[in-house]
Design an enzyme around this catalytic site. Structure first.
Site, PDB file in Angstrom:
ATOM      1  CG  ASP A  39      -1.764   0.169  -3.447  1.00  0.00           C
ATOM      2  OD1 ASP A  39      -1.992   1.368  -3.161  1.00  0.00           O
ATOM      3  OD2 ASP A  39      -2.453  -0.760  -2.992  1.00  0.00           O
TER       4      ASP A  39
ATOM      5  CG  HIS B 121      -2.353   0.263   0.942  1.00  0.00           C
ATOM      6  ND1 HIS B 121      -2.911   0.242  -0.315  1.00  0.00           N
ATOM      7  CD2 HIS B 121      -3.379   0.590   1.785  1.00  0.00           C
ATOM      8  CE1 HIS B 121      -4.207   0.520  -0.240  1.00  0.00           C
ATOM      9  NE2 HIS B 121      -4.505   0.746   1.020  1.00  0.00           N
TER      10      HIS B 121
ATOM     11  CG  ASN C  53     -10.965   2.414   0.909  1.00  0.00           C
ATOM     12  OD1 ASN C  53     -12.014   2.441   0.276  1.00  0.00           O
ATOM     13  ND2 ASN C  53     -10.690   1.463   1.775  1.00  0.00           N
TER      14      ASN C  53
ATOM     15  CG  ASN D 184      -8.968   3.987   4.316  1.00  0.00           C
ATOM     16  OD1 ASN D 184      -8.272   3.553   3.388  1.00  0.00           O
ATOM     17  ND2 ASN D 184      -9.562   3.189   5.163  1.00  0.00           N
TER      18      ASN D 184
END
Length: 193
Positions: free
Chosen positions: A97, A24, A118, A72
């Site tokens: 990613d 991530h 997100n 997020n």
């Protein structure tokens, strides 16, 4: 397809030691590599809730941003910098990613959906637009959507890491084209590895 020049490059990731080198955090990794090449360093910018570096160009500056808001809510950081410097979405490049690409695959695209990412959802919400550039770095998919969260929060396997590292290095070669807004040439060079 020469577009507007890029004024903000936002690499997505999560702050903190436990997220370093995870799938991530590839956006952070990409920006770190670019900053090293351009000989600039990041410093905290409280008003943008992120780590920022400025790349001085002959005709305009480019901001490099690593949001420190957690993935997020990346839009809080990206949106704050865009509003402050009056940067429109079309002048933004987001590095992230991508589960839908195999490790080592890398694609540059403009606009489109979020694919359930997100960080992208947050940016789309905050900018009220999907019309920004994305550099999608493949990390592969675990095969089961219930395993996605755990998968992206862990480092890639060694063989995946080598492919991803090679893709990031390859993408550095098109930076000058991206910086001047020559996305057609950047995509041609990037997508024909």
């Amino acid at each position: 397809m020469t577009s507007l020049p890029i004024k903000l490059v936002a690499g997505l990731g999560n702050p903190g030691e436990k997220y370093i080198a995870t799938r991530h955090n590839i956006g952070f990794d990409w920006l770190d590599r670019l900053a090293d090449r351009l000989l600039v360093s990041f410093s905290p910018e409280t008003r943008f809730r992120g780590l920022c570096a400025r790349v001085t160009q002959p005709d305009h500056d480019i901001w490099l941003l690593k949001p420190q808001t957690y993935m997020n809510v990346s839009g809080m950081s990206v949106g704050a910098l865009c509003r402050y410097y009056k940067i429109i979405p079309e002048q933004v490049l987001v590095i992230h990613d991508e589960l839908d690409l195999l490790p080592g695959a890398i694609k540059l695209k403009f606009g489109g959906g979020t694919g359930g990412h997100n960080g992208l959802k947050s940016i789309v919400t905050d900018l009220s637009s999907q019309n920004f550039w994305r550099l999608r770095i493949g990390v592969g998919h675990p095969g089961n959507r219930n395993q996605v969260v755990d998968y992206v929060l862990h480092p890639p396997r060694k063989e995946e890491f080598l492919l991803i590292d090679e893709a990031i290095e390859h993408s550095m070669l098109v930076w000058s084209l991206i910086a001047q807004g020559d996305f057609a040439a950047a995509m041609q060079q990037l997508h024909t590895q």
